[in-house]
Design a protein around this motif. Structure first.
Motif, mmCIF file in Angstrom:
data_model
loop_
_atom_site.group_PDB
_atom_site.id
_atom_site.type_symbol
_atom_site.label_atom_id
_atom_site.label_comp_id
_atom_site.label_asym_id
_atom_site.label_seq_id
_atom_site.Cartn_x
_atom_site.Cartn_y
_atom_site.Cartn_z
ATOM 1 N N CYS A 117 -84.762 21.553 -38.102
ATOM 2 C CA CYS A 117 -85.873 22.216 -38.301
ATOM 3 C C CYS A 117 -85.666 23.404 -39.096
ATOM 4 O O CYS A 117 -85.172 24.061 -38.679
ATOM 5 C CB CYS A 117 -87.037 22.455 -37.162
ATOM 6 N N GLY A 118 -86.134 23.589 -40.205
ATOM 7 C CA GLY A 118 -85.815 24.746 -41.128
ATOM 8 C C GLY A 118 -84.675 24.367 -41.964
ATOM 9 O O GLY A 118 -84.258 25.429 -42.670
ATOM 10 N N HIS A 119 -83.835 23.537 -41.806
ATOM 11 C CA HIS A 119 -82.605 23.339 -42.367
ATOM 12 C C HIS A 119 -82.483 22.289 -43.255
ATOM 13 O O HIS A 119 -81.715 22.045 -44.020
ATOM 14 C CB HIS A 119 -81.290 23.215 -41.347
ATOM 15 N N GLY A 120 -83.514 21.241 -43.218
ATOM 16 C CA GLY A 120 -83.481 20.037 -43.640
ATOM 17 C C GLY A 120 -84.631 19.073 -43.346
ATOM 18 O O GLY A 120 -85.317 19.491 -42.446
ATOM 19 N N ARG A 121 -84.319 17.610 -43.412
ATOM 20 C CA ARG A 121 -85.360 16.779 -43.008
ATOM 21 C C ARG A 121 -84.515 15.522 -42.665
ATOM 22 O O ARG A 121 -83.517 15.251 -43.158
ATOM 23 C CB ARG A 121 -86.438 16.640 -43.937
ATOM 24 N N ILE A 122 -84.987 14.762 -41.670
ATOM 25 C CA ILE A 122 -84.252 13.343 -41.258
ATOM 26 C C ILE A 122 -84.753 12.580 -42.352
ATOM 27 O O ILE A 122 -85.866 12.246 -42.653
ATOM 28 C CB ILE A 122 -84.599 13.137 -40.067
ATOM 29 N N VAL A 123 -83.937 11.707 -43.096
ATOM 30 C CA VAL A 123 -84.162 10.693 -44.147
ATOM 31 C C VAL A 123 -83.924 9.483 -43.756
ATOM 32 O O VAL A 123 -84.465 8.466 -44.544
ATOM 33 C CB VAL A 123 -83.737 11.113 -45.431
ATOM 34 N N ALA A 124 -83.068 9.162 -42.788
ATOM 35 C CA ALA A 124 -82.756 7.729 -42.376
ATOM 36 C C ALA A 124 -82.263 7.724 -40.808
ATOM 37 O O ALA A 124 -82.175 8.774 -40.301
ATOM 38 C CB ALA A 124 -81.527 7.226 -43.083
ATOM 39 N N GLU A 125 -82.697 6.383 -40.055
ATOM 40 C CA GLU A 125 -82.101 6.497 -38.749
ATOM 41 C C GLU A 125 -81.444 5.579 -38.465
ATOM 42 O O GLU A 125 -81.544 4.225 -38.997
ATOM 43 C CB GLU A 125 -83.650 6.293 -37.666
ATOM 44 N N PHE A 126 -80.376 5.654 -37.591
ATOM 45 C CA PHE A 126 -79.455 4.509 -37.285
ATOM 46 C C PHE A 126 -79.422 4.623 -35.564
ATOM 47 O O PHE A 126 -78.555 5.567 -35.139
ATOM 48 C CB PHE A 126 -78.215 4.836 -37.743
ATOM 49 N N PHE A 127 -80.225 3.466 -34.917
ATOM 50 C CA PHE A 127 -80.301 3.639 -33.558
ATOM 51 C C PHE A 127 -79.677 2.565 -32.741
ATOM 52 O O PHE A 127 -80.295 1.494 -33.131
ATOM 53 C CB PHE A 127 -81.642 4.103 -33.022
ATOM 54 N N ASP A 128 -78.809 2.544 -32.161
ATOM 55 C CA ASP A 128 -78.244 1.465 -31.426
ATOM 56 C C ASP A 128 -78.866 1.330 -30.035
ATOM 57 O O ASP A 128 -78.911 2.201 -29.399
ATOM 58 C CB ASP A 128 -76.689 1.671 -31.207
ATOM 59 N N ARG A 187 -80.944 20.204 -46.130
ATOM 60 C CA ARG A 187 -80.181 19.178 -46.036
ATOM 61 C C ARG A 187 -80.859 17.897 -45.749
ATOM 62 O O ARG A 187 -82.030 18.082 -45.291
ATOM 63 C CB ARG A 187 -78.991 19.418 -44.859
ATOM 64 N N ARG A 188 -80.384 16.612 -46.159
ATOM 65 C CA ARG A 188 -80.824 15.276 -45.732
ATOM 66 C C ARG A 188 -80.030 14.733 -44.910
ATOM 67 O O ARG A 188 -78.866 14.800 -44.618
ATOM 68 C CB ARG A 188 -80.867 14.507 -47.166
ATOM 69 N N PHE A 189 -80.786 14.353 -43.698
ATOM 70 C CA PHE A 189 -79.899 13.995 -42.573
ATOM 71 C C PHE A 189 -80.451 12.528 -42.031
ATOM 72 O O PHE A 189 -81.459 12.278 -41.978
ATOM 73 C CB PHE A 189 -80.343 14.775 -41.163
ATOM 74 N N PRO A 190 -79.317 11.809 -41.725
ATOM 75 C CA PRO A 190 -79.676 10.676 -40.862
ATOM 76 C C PRO A 190 -79.416 11.112 -39.579
ATOM 77 O O PRO A 190 -78.837 11.759 -39.101
ATOM 78 C CB PRO A 190 -78.521 9.488 -41.453
ATOM 79 N N PHE A 191 -80.416 10.481 -38.705
ATOM 80 C CA PHE A 191 -80.390 10.449 -37.233
ATOM 81 C C PHE A 191 -79.522 9.368 -36.578
ATOM 82 O O PHE A 191 -79.807 8.106 -36.985
ATOM 83 C CB PHE A 191 -81.736 10.414 -36.751
ATOM 84 N N HIS A 192 -78.821 9.680 -35.711
ATOM 85 C CA HIS A 192 -77.841 8.559 -34.811
ATOM 86 C C HIS A 192 -78.232 9.002 -33.508
ATOM 87 O O HIS A 192 -77.935 10.050 -33.015
ATOM 88 C CB HIS A 192 -76.482 8.602 -35.067
ATOM 89 N N GLY A 193 -78.639 7.646 -32.933
ATOM 90 C CA GLY A 193 -78.920 7.746 -31.363
ATOM 91 C C GLY A 193 -78.608 6.500 -30.799
ATOM 92 O O GLY A 193 -78.237 5.512 -31.654
ATOM 93 N N ARG A 194 -78.893 6.374 -29.537
ATOM 94 C CA ARG A 194 -78.304 4.896 -28.946
ATOM 95 C C ARG A 194 -78.891 5.012 -27.461
ATOM 96 O O ARG A 194 -79.115 6.146 -27.049
ATOM 97 C CB ARG A 194 -76.941 4.477 -28.869
ATOM 98 N N VAL A 195 -79.175 3.828 -27.080
ATOM 99 C CA VAL A 195 -79.523 3.675 -25.654
ATOM 100 C C VAL A 195 -78.801 2.581 -25.161
ATOM 101 O O VAL A 195 -78.603 1.506 -25.791
ATOM 102 C CB VAL A 195 -81.149 3.307 -25.478
ATOM 103 N N SER A 196 -78.310 2.664 -23.955
ATOM 104 C CA SER A 196 -77.311 1.571 -23.495
ATOM 105 C C SER A 196 -77.982 0.942 -22.671
ATOM 106 O O SER A 196 -77.683 -0.672 -22.796
ATOM 107 C CB SER A 196 -76.245 2.271 -22.775
#
Length: 196
Positions: free
Chosen positions: A75-86, A43-52
């Motif tokens: 890990c083992g299921h795909g890779r992170i292809v984009a990041e969306f971090f607020d 799978r291709r994953f975007p990562f979403h995170g945030r810091v307040s």
């Protein structure tokens, strides 16, 4: 995993240490290497995170440990292809008012998007109150799996109780339940130890 040690004679500085840890965590992956996985596998994953709160949390370090947890999960299921971090956005702010979350939602609606599933480091960091309950139908509509460490994979709407478990966990975090806050703090401590 090899521990990182400061070269002999190098002075210690909390800012320098934060930069070193953030740089290391940004490049380290629990898999041998994301580049080792062929582009057509997994799978291709975007990562979403945030810091307040920039005053109380270093955004770079927070980003690094959240990304590290997300990488470990996929890990083992795909890779992170984009990041969306607020940065500077509380979990209480709806996704529609978080700039990077909005960009992620716009990308989800694109039929030619370059990802299949979404990974977040923690349901309670990404959602507050009933936000997951209102967002889940949107994720399902666009065919985007939501991967969270709390479930060790994706929230499967076909498995009874998983969505309810996510909603309950997020609501407990919002209510500031002592057990939930203690688990959250312990999780951050463990992630920080791994990152250092």
């Amino acid at each position: 995993m090899a521990a990182w040690h400061r070269p002999t004679g190098q002075a210690s500085s909390s800012t320098a240490d934060q930069v070193l840890v953030a740089d290391w965590a940004r490049t380290w992956t629990p898999c041998s290497s994301p580049a080792d996985m062929p582009p057509d596998r997994g799978r291709r994953f975007p990562f979403h995170g945030r810091v307040s709160t920039e005053d109380h949390q270093d955004p770079d370090t927070s980003h690094a440990w959240q990304l590290l947890r997300a990488q470990a999960l996929v890990c083992g299921h795909g890779r992170i292809v984009a990041e969306f971090f607020d940065t500077g956005r509380s979990r209480t702010i709806p996704w529609a008012r978080r700039p990077k979350a909005v960009a992620l939602l716009d990308a989800m609606a694109d039929p030619d998007r370059d990802f299949d599933a979404l990974v977040i480091d923690s349901g309670e960091r990404a959602f507050c109150g009933n936000q997951f309950a209102t967002m889940a139908p949107l994720f399902e509509h666009y065919g985007v799996e939501v991967w969270v460490p709390e479930l060790g994979g994706f929230v499967d709407p076909q498995i009874g109780g998983q969505e309810e478990l996510m909603i309950l966990e997020v609501q407990q975090a919002a209510a500031g339940g002592a057990g939930c806050q203690a688990n959250w703090a312990w999780g951050r401590i463990r992630s920080g130890m791994v990152a250092s």
